[in-house]
Design a protein around this motif. Structure first.
Motif, PDB file in Angstrom:
ATOM      1  N   LEU A  62       2.159 -58.009  -1.061  1.00  0.00           N
ATOM      2  CA  LEU A  62       1.659 -56.638  -0.918  1.00  0.00           C
ATOM      3  C   LEU A  62       1.937 -56.078   0.477  1.00  0.00           C
ATOM      4  CD1 LEU A  62      -1.710 -56.816  -2.875  1.00  0.00           C
ATOM      5  CD2 LEU A  62       0.336 -55.501  -3.490  1.00  0.00           C
ATOM      6  N   VAL A  63       1.805 -56.893   1.503  1.00  0.00           N
ATOM      7  CA  VAL A  63       2.108 -56.450   2.865  1.00  0.00           C
ATOM      8  C   VAL A  63       3.560 -55.977   2.939  1.00  0.00           C
ATOM      9  CG1 VAL A  63       2.488 -57.271   5.241  1.00  0.00           C
ATOM     10  CG2 VAL A  63       0.362 -57.829   4.046  1.00  0.00           C
ATOM     11  N   ILE A  64       4.468 -56.781   2.416  1.00  0.00           N
ATOM     12  CA  ILE A  64       5.891 -56.436   2.448  1.00  0.00           C
ATOM     13  C   ILE A  64       6.159 -55.171   1.639  1.00  0.00           C
ATOM     14  CG2 ILE A  64       8.194 -57.196   1.728  1.00  0.00           C
ATOM     15  CD1 ILE A  64       7.222 -60.093   2.396  1.00  0.00           C
ATOM     16  N   LEU A  65       5.582 -55.064   0.450  1.00  0.00           N
ATOM     17  CA  LEU A  65       5.815 -53.893  -0.401  1.00  0.00           C
ATOM     18  C   LEU A  65       5.193 -52.622   0.171  1.00  0.00           C
ATOM     19  CD1 LEU A  65       5.394 -55.432  -3.957  1.00  0.00           C
ATOM     20  CD2 LEU A  65       7.519 -54.800  -2.783  1.00  0.00           C
ATOM     21  N   ILE A  66       4.002 -52.721   0.724  1.00  0.00           N
ATOM     22  CA  ILE A  66       3.348 -51.540   1.306  1.00  0.00           C
ATOM     23  C   ILE A  66       4.152 -51.025   2.485  1.00  0.00           C
ATOM     24  CG2 ILE A  66       1.333 -50.776   2.640  1.00  0.00           C
ATOM     25  CD1 ILE A  66      -0.339 -52.593   0.713  1.00  0.00           C
ATOM     26  N   GLU A  67       4.598 -51.919   3.345  1.00  0.00           N
ATOM     27  CA  GLU A  67       5.325 -51.492   4.534  1.00  0.00           C
ATOM     28  C   GLU A  67       6.737 -51.002   4.224  1.00  0.00           C
ATOM     29  OE1 GLU A  67       5.088 -54.212   7.828  1.00  0.00           O
ATOM     30  OE2 GLU A  67       2.932 -54.458   7.584  1.00  0.00           O
ATOM     31  N   SER A  68       7.350 -51.473   3.147  1.00  0.00           N
ATOM     32  CA  SER A  68       8.712 -51.037   2.815  1.00  0.00           C
ATOM     33  C   SER A  68       8.704 -49.946   1.749  1.00  0.00           C
ATOM     34  CB  SER A  68       9.565 -52.229   2.373  1.00  0.00           C
ATOM     35  OG  SER A  68       8.975 -52.871   1.253  1.00  0.00           O
ATOM     36  N   VAL A  69       8.280 -50.284   0.548  1.00  0.00           N
ATOM     37  CA  VAL A  69       8.277 -49.319  -0.555  1.00  0.00           C
ATOM     38  C   VAL A  69       7.243 -48.217  -0.294  1.00  0.00           C
ATOM     39  CG1 VAL A  69       7.940 -49.025  -3.036  1.00  0.00           C
ATOM     40  CG2 VAL A  69       9.102 -51.059  -2.181  1.00  0.00           C
ATOM     41  N   GLY A  70       6.077 -48.588   0.204  1.00  0.00           N
ATOM     42  CA  GLY A  70       5.031 -47.605   0.487  1.00  0.00           C
ATOM     43  C   GLY A  70       5.477 -46.567   1.498  1.00  0.00           C
ATOM     44  N   SER A  71       6.173 -47.003   2.547  1.00  0.00           N
ATOM     45  CA  SER A  71       6.648 -46.042   3.541  1.00  0.00           C
ATOM     46  C   SER A  71       7.767 -45.173   2.973  1.00  0.00           C
ATOM     47  CB  SER A  71       7.097 -46.751   4.825  1.00  0.00           C
ATOM     48  OG  SER A  71       8.173 -47.628   4.566  1.00  0.00           O
ATOM     49  N   ALA A  84      -0.817 -43.833   1.063  1.00  0.00           N
ATOM     50  CA  ALA A  84      -1.654 -43.758   2.265  1.00  0.00           C
ATOM     51  C   ALA A  84      -2.799 -44.762   2.204  1.00  0.00           C
ATOM     52  CB  ALA A  84      -2.190 -42.342   2.448  1.00  0.00           C
ATOM     53  N   VAL A  85      -3.414 -44.907   1.042  1.00  0.00           N
ATOM     54  CA  VAL A  85      -4.478 -45.912   0.882  1.00  0.00           C
ATOM     55  C   VAL A  85      -3.913 -47.309   1.127  1.00  0.00           C
ATOM     56  CG1 VAL A  85      -6.001 -47.029  -0.797  1.00  0.00           C
ATOM     57  CG2 VAL A  85      -5.966 -44.548  -0.616  1.00  0.00           C
ATOM     58  N   GLY A  86      -2.726 -47.573   0.597  1.00  0.00           N
ATOM     59  CA  GLY A  86      -2.085 -48.869   0.828  1.00  0.00           C
ATOM     60  C   GLY A  86      -1.869 -49.136   2.305  1.00  0.00           C
ATOM     61  N   VAL A  87      -1.395 -48.141   3.028  1.00  0.00           N
ATOM     62  CA  VAL A  87      -1.160 -48.278   4.472  1.00  0.00           C
ATOM     63  C   VAL A  87      -2.481 -48.532   5.201  1.00  0.00           C
ATOM     64  CG1 VAL A  87      -0.480 -46.989   6.543  1.00  0.00           C
ATOM     65  CG2 VAL A  87       0.985 -46.964   4.518  1.00  0.00           C
ATOM     66  N   ILE A  88      -3.507 -47.775   4.845  1.00  0.00           N
ATOM     67  CA  ILE A  88      -4.811 -47.953   5.506  1.00  0.00           C
ATOM     68  C   ILE A  88      -5.343 -49.359   5.272  1.00  0.00           C
ATOM     69  CG2 ILE A  88      -7.238 -47.229   5.449  1.00  0.00           C
ATOM     70  CD1 ILE A  88      -6.142 -44.341   4.901  1.00  0.00           C
ATOM     71  N   PHE A 125      -3.838 -44.789  11.635  1.00  0.00           N
ATOM     72  CA  PHE A 125      -4.942 -44.462  10.722  1.00  0.00           C
ATOM     73  C   PHE A 125      -5.151 -42.950  10.641  1.00  0.00           C
ATOM     74  CE2 PHE A 125      -6.740 -48.859  11.730  1.00  0.00           C
ATOM     75  CZ  PHE A 125      -6.255 -49.399  10.551  1.00  0.00           C
ATOM     76  N   GLY A 126      -5.027 -42.246  11.755  1.00  0.00           N
ATOM     77  CA  GLY A 126      -5.169 -40.789  11.742  1.00  0.00           C
ATOM     78  C   GLY A 126      -4.129 -40.132  10.860  1.00  0.00           C
ATOM     79  N   LEU A 127      -2.873 -40.547  10.990  1.00  0.00           N
ATOM     80  CA  LEU A 127      -1.808 -39.989  10.155  1.00  0.00           C
ATOM     81  C   LEU A 127      -2.018 -40.333   8.684  1.00  0.00           C
ATOM     82  CD1 LEU A 127       1.276 -40.757  12.429  1.00  0.00           C
ATOM     83  CD2 LEU A 127       0.301 -38.502  11.932  1.00  0.00           C
ATOM     84  N   ALA A 128      -2.420 -41.563   8.412  1.00  0.00           N
ATOM     85  CA  ALA A 128      -2.654 -41.974   7.025  1.00  0.00           C
ATOM     86  C   ALA A 128      -3.822 -41.208   6.412  1.00  0.00           C
ATOM     87  CB  ALA A 128      -2.896 -43.479   6.955  1.00  0.00           C
ATOM     88  N   LEU A 129      -4.858 -40.947   7.193  1.00  0.00           N
ATOM     89  CA  LEU A 129      -5.986 -40.155   6.676  1.00  0.00           C
ATOM     90  C   LEU A 129      -5.580 -38.723   6.363  1.00  0.00           C
ATOM     91  CD1 LEU A 129      -8.932 -41.482   8.850  1.00  0.00           C
ATOM     92  CD2 LEU A 129      -8.669 -41.700   6.371  1.00  0.00           C
TER      93      LEU A 129
END
Length: 156
Positions: A62-71, A84-88, A125-129
């Motif tokens: 999940l860390v790898i997918l959130i940081e790559s696919v999520g972004s 954004a929830v995934g990043v947070i 966190f500010g940007l993700a919120l």
């Protein structure tokens, strides 16, 4: 699903926040998933996350997918709120497990044995919120999909 995609198609702030967040996080994900930017790639990253870091394999994945696919999803503005929830959640885990007791400032030289500080994470966190609250905003696929869905439902 419609509420998750709903966003103001004229919101420049949401566009700027999601692009800044995506461009900041993607290189980290590309290091872990693809081995770009001097990273080790998927196998090395999974080995590190499940070995020395001690994460279960599903969390490492999940860390790898959130940081790559999520972004990447953030960059195009597709399911922006979910990304954004995934990043947070991902970076909250990083802060609580590794950075919480560090000083405020990033200290690249690691003077006195201190690791990176919290300032990067506060901005992240500010940007993700903003992305979570505002959605994809201008030029997002969320806007396109929510407009298409509303037209589709209006015909019924």
């Amino acid at each position: 699903m419609k509420k998750i995609l709903a966003t103001n198609p004229n919101n420049w702030l949401a566009l700027i926040a999601r692009l800044a967040l995506a461009v900041t996080i993607f290189p980290h994900g590309a290091q872990k998933l693809l081995g770009w930017f001097g990273g080790g790639g998927f196998n090395a990253s999974m080995g590190f996350l499940t070995g020395p870091v001690g994460l279960p394999w599903i969390i490492g994945l999940l860390v790898i997918l959130i940081e790559s696919v999520g972004s990447a999803l953030l960059f195009v503005g597709l399911i922006t709120r979910i990304a954004a929830v995934g990043v947070i959640v991902n970076f909250l885990g990083v802060v609580l497990s590794s950075h919480f007791y560090n000083e405020y400032f990033m200290n690249w030289a690691r003077v006195g044995g201190k690791a990176e500080g919290l300032e990067y994470f506060i901005m992240l966190f500010g940007l993700a919120l903003i992305c979570l609250i505002a959605g994809g905003g201008k030029a997002s696929l969320d806007t396109t999909l929510s407009k298409g869905r509303s037209r589709q439902f209006s015909r019924l």
